[in-house]
Enzyme design. Structure first.
Site, mmCIF file in Angstrom:
data_model
loop_
_atom_site.group_PDB
_atom_site.id
_atom_site.type_symbol
_atom_site.label_atom_id
_atom_site.label_comp_id
_atom_site.label_asym_id
_atom_site.label_seq_id
_atom_site.Cartn_x
_atom_site.Cartn_y
_atom_site.Cartn_z
ATOM 1 N N GLY A 13 0.720 -1.180 -0.064
ATOM 2 C CA GLY A 13 0.076 -0.027 -0.078
ATOM 3 C C GLY A 13 0.853 1.288 -0.070
ATOM 4 O O GLY A 13 1.586 1.426 0.996
ATOM 5 N N GLY A 15 -0.372 4.546 0.272
ATOM 6 C CA GLY A 15 -1.012 5.421 1.027
ATOM 7 C C GLY A 15 -0.260 6.262 1.962
ATOM 8 O O GLY A 15 0.886 6.178 2.220
ATOM 9 N N PHE A 16 -0.798 7.058 2.971
ATOM 10 C CA PHE A 16 -0.231 7.710 4.048
ATOM 11 C C PHE A 16 0.569 6.967 4.747
ATOM 12 O O PHE A 16 2.060 7.359 5.155
ATOM 13 C CB PHE A 16 -0.963 8.547 4.535
ATOM 14 C CG PHE A 16 -1.567 9.755 4.114
ATOM 15 C CD1 PHE A 16 -0.975 10.894 3.509
ATOM 16 C CD2 PHE A 16 -2.936 9.779 3.501
ATOM 17 C CE1 PHE A 16 -1.316 11.862 3.034
ATOM 18 C CE2 PHE A 16 -3.669 10.685 2.899
ATOM 19 C CZ PHE A 16 -2.612 11.980 2.594
ATOM 20 N N GLY A 17 0.172 5.708 5.333
ATOM 21 C CA GLY A 17 0.880 4.645 6.103
ATOM 22 C C GLY A 17 2.115 4.245 5.372
ATOM 23 O O GLY A 17 3.103 4.172 6.011
ATOM 24 N N GLU A 173 -17.951 18.053 2.478
ATOM 25 C CA GLU A 173 -17.207 18.705 1.498
ATOM 26 C C GLU A 173 -17.888 18.502 0.235
ATOM 27 O O GLU A 173 -18.054 19.724 -0.877
ATOM 28 C CB GLU A 173 -15.949 18.346 1.441
ATOM 29 C CG GLU A 173 -14.988 18.832 2.581
ATOM 30 C CD GLU A 173 -13.830 17.853 2.879
ATOM 31 O OE1 GLU A 173 -13.132 18.308 3.795
ATOM 32 O OE2 GLU A 173 -13.508 16.937 2.257
ATOM 33 N N ASP A 317 -5.717 2.812 7.950
ATOM 34 C CA ASP A 317 -7.134 2.461 8.074
ATOM 35 C C ASP A 317 -7.561 1.109 7.971
ATOM 36 O O ASP A 317 -8.734 0.681 8.357
ATOM 37 C CB ASP A 317 -7.850 2.831 6.788
ATOM 38 C CG ASP A 317 -8.098 4.537 6.757
ATOM 39 O OD1 ASP A 317 -7.769 4.903 7.705
ATOM 40 O OD2 ASP A 317 -8.455 4.998 5.782
#
Lengths: 449, 449
Positions: A13, A15-17, A173, A317
């Protein structure tokens, strides 16, 4: 070859992690492989801007490979992991090949959950990937196009009824952006309809919007949404979605007890209500016997490893993680990007501890606060400071939100493009990415389902 | 309503021709409907930049509706015309509805032609729409990703063999961009392959590249391509394309007479060899008895109308038009954007002449010249000036090409974004749109076929 003897760290992954884990290991004597099923890191907090035609995709997505160009101990691979063989220390890829590891960090993230109603996906796309964003953009813009062509006034209003389900940050949003598009961006561009006639509904099952925020800020956000012309329905449960619209069970009118069922005819529905962890959570549960929670997240040990499998860590997540502070009860970590980044940092440190034969550290979440934007000049900010919470809303909050997001965007170029796009959009209410690659008859994208 | 009595002008197509027609009628007492099957005007001369990850789609595409926001006599409709009922003065749309007109301007453009081999489309996408560009971007970037994963050296080289068929401006620009991506952009980003090992082949059936250019500039372009590392095969006819690569019939090695057949194993093939007019050309031929040429273009009268149907005009790439100058033989108009714009301008003027009961004018093409870029600092320019042709190449030509293209881009914002993207790309050889929305297993786009 010397490198062949170095510990192999596999990160699933980008993503941010996953990104944070990889960066934290930049100077470590390990061989890292970073596997992602897309070719880019996505700045998800601004994905709603791609969906609502405010930004082009490349403004918030950077090629993962390019981000790690100078990190010689890292190999990027475009691949999808289908199975984690925890005991055999290898993963299987969808192309049939395998990757072996000494240490694994699973940061595969989450997708949307329809709470068992997967057939709703066709009618109410969620927002997790660029493909999702393009599909929502297409439905949103083509709803106005179809209304302009529709001679029947009733059918025309069905096209002009836009529904967002779920009033978390993404739902708020999106509803705010939908309202601005109808009330500002498109004004004067149609000859048969008035975009101002569009209804924007935000449907929330709970008693308030932005439930992760303090009640005072929820109330501010609610009034900001209403000022933009969004109809907010609280305590309203969606019970069905099809091509014609929604069925909702909500509070009865004032003075009447109980709840009522009603339908909303709508041709453009967006799902922002539920998230489910990546299927790799269930895969790990099957292969390691670990627990997963209702959302499919892996219940990790305090140091973020899978119980009984110290060489496997789960972060972001996909992890049901707790923050551990001496003398305090553990608290659940929210599913936000700072949480994922901090977990990535600790996972990297703990991998190195294990390689060195030292004790690992428990995860401790530093909560800097929470923010959400509603529209032009509208946002709510809830900061945690050493002196106590700092809460503000409206124009100052919007600027704070803007600068925080641009600051955290990865890569110089992206920041500049986003700032410039927004500077112009701010001045004119225009939206610079109102482009759909497909036609009405031949949608550009394969559906989610 | 007064407007109901005004002549109804219907324009099919929002490309260069249709846009110019609409703009030229901005102040005329007519009611205009502009129909396009996409929601945007596309600046096609820069589409290859989207395909080669240099620009994001919104940088070269503007919402048609937005461009005409202030033109009160114009209605934009997103719709596809399936049939032109010339005698009944109406068109049929794919949704089953009809649009009536008093005057029609057909500017539906062209698509790619596989010369009867439509099965080649799956293996060798062409470049006409944003969808095409995304598909080529996906294949190009994923070819390198697949090579990085491939352990077999022979199969790896198949991924790293990139073929462009057709050496017109688009083919030359794409081959040049492919070479720069392999030789510059991706350098240092892979750990198992060297992107420099990629072969880029440009395969042309004719005896030189850029055949619309003077021979001296063709020679310059050839040497610029070769300097970039592109292998150019001239007089080479593609006889088959499948998932494994191409079959080619080309000149025998030096000293041997005749031609030889050979195969090129390649997993990334792009088609830039042939164009065919929109199917509305054949539809007009069926409904009006007009002639169409081999490419399906409508052979128009000198004033651009369909013979026998003065209220129907055909312009742009769909028209087989001639330039008429007193005392000179008519000359064929090339399929370039200045030609389409000039035809659009005349079509608008002739519509007004007919409304006023006056004689129409014949089309006269003003040829300002021809330009093409090959890569960083490489371009060829052939200008027609009152003092005679002005021809130059290399760095000055590249700057001229850049400024000309940015100048003609529609809309302030687009120009600025393109200039900025290029300024940064120029300095660094980076490409800012290396983002593919889909995954390897689930391509984002429906195929062309």
């Amino acid at each position: 070859m010397q490198t062949a003897q170095r510990p192999r760290v596999l990160i699933i992954g980008g993503g941010f992690g996953g990104l944070e884990t990889a960066k934290a290991l930049a100077k470590a004597p390990v061989d890292i492989t970073l596997v992602d099923k897309t070719n880019h890191h996505l700045f998800q907090p601004l994905l709603y801007q791609v969906a609502t035609a405010g930004l082009a995709a490349p403004a918030i997505a950077a090629p993962t490979r390019s981000l790690f160009r100078h990190q010689a101990n890292l190999t990027t691979l475009l691949a999808e992991v289908t199975n984690i063989d925890a005991a055999g220390k290898q993963v299987h890829l969808s192309d049939g090949s395998t990757l072996v590891f000494d240490h694994l960090v699973v940061a595969a993230g989450a997708t949307h959950s329809y709470f068992g109603h997967d057939d709703w996906a066709t009618h109410a796309p969620g927002l997790k990937t660029l493909e999702d964003a393009f599909e929502i953009r297409r439905r949103l813009l083509f709803a106005f196009e179809s209304a302009e062509k529709e001679p029947d006034p009733e059918k025309r209003q069905d096209w002009l009824t836009l529904c967002v389900i779920g009033a978390g940050p993404t739902g708020v949003e999106m509803a705010g952006a939908f309202a601005e598009i109808a009330r500002q961006t498109l004004v004067g561009e149609f000859r048969r309809i008035n975009p101002h006639d569009a209804r924007i509904l935000l449907i929330e099952g709970g008693p308030r919007v932005l439930q992760a925020m303090p009640e005072t800020l929820s109330a501010k956000a609610l009034s900001q949404l209403q000022n933009l012309g969004v109809e907010v329905r609280l305590n309203a449960i969606v019970t069905a979605i099809d091509a014609q619209g929604l069925k909702v069970r909500g509070p009865a009118p004032a003075g009447v007890l109980g709840s009522v069922d009603y339908t909303i005819a709508s041709k453009c529905v967006v799902w922002a209500a539920g998230v489910a962890a990546s299927p790799l959570g269930a895969n790990l549960a099957k292969n390691t016997g670990c627990q997963i929670d209702r959302a499919g997240r892996v219940v990790v040990s305090p140091d973020l490893s899978v119980p009984g499998y110290p060489h496997i860590n789960v972060i972001g997540d996909l992890a049901a993680a707790f923050s551990h502070r001496p003398g305090k009860q553990p608290t659940a970590v929210p599913g936000v990007s700072p949480g994922a980044k901090q977990m990535g940092h600790l996972a990297a440190a703990n991998v190195l501890k294990r390689i060195a034969g030292k004790a690992t550290h428990a995860f401790r979440y530093a909560d800097y606060g929470n923010l959400a934007t509603i529209g032009h000049n509208s946002a709510v900010v809830d900061l945690s400071t050493p002196l106590g919470p700092l809460r503000f809303s409206n124009r100052l909050a919007w600027w704070f939100w803007l600068l925080a997001h641009v600051y955290f965007l990865i890569g110089f170029r992206n920041r500049l493009v986003v700032l410039m796009d927004w500077a112009m959009a701010y001045a004119s209410f225009s939206r610079n990415a109102r482009v759909v690659a497909g036609t009405l008859e031949k949608p550009e994208h394969v559906g989610e389902s």
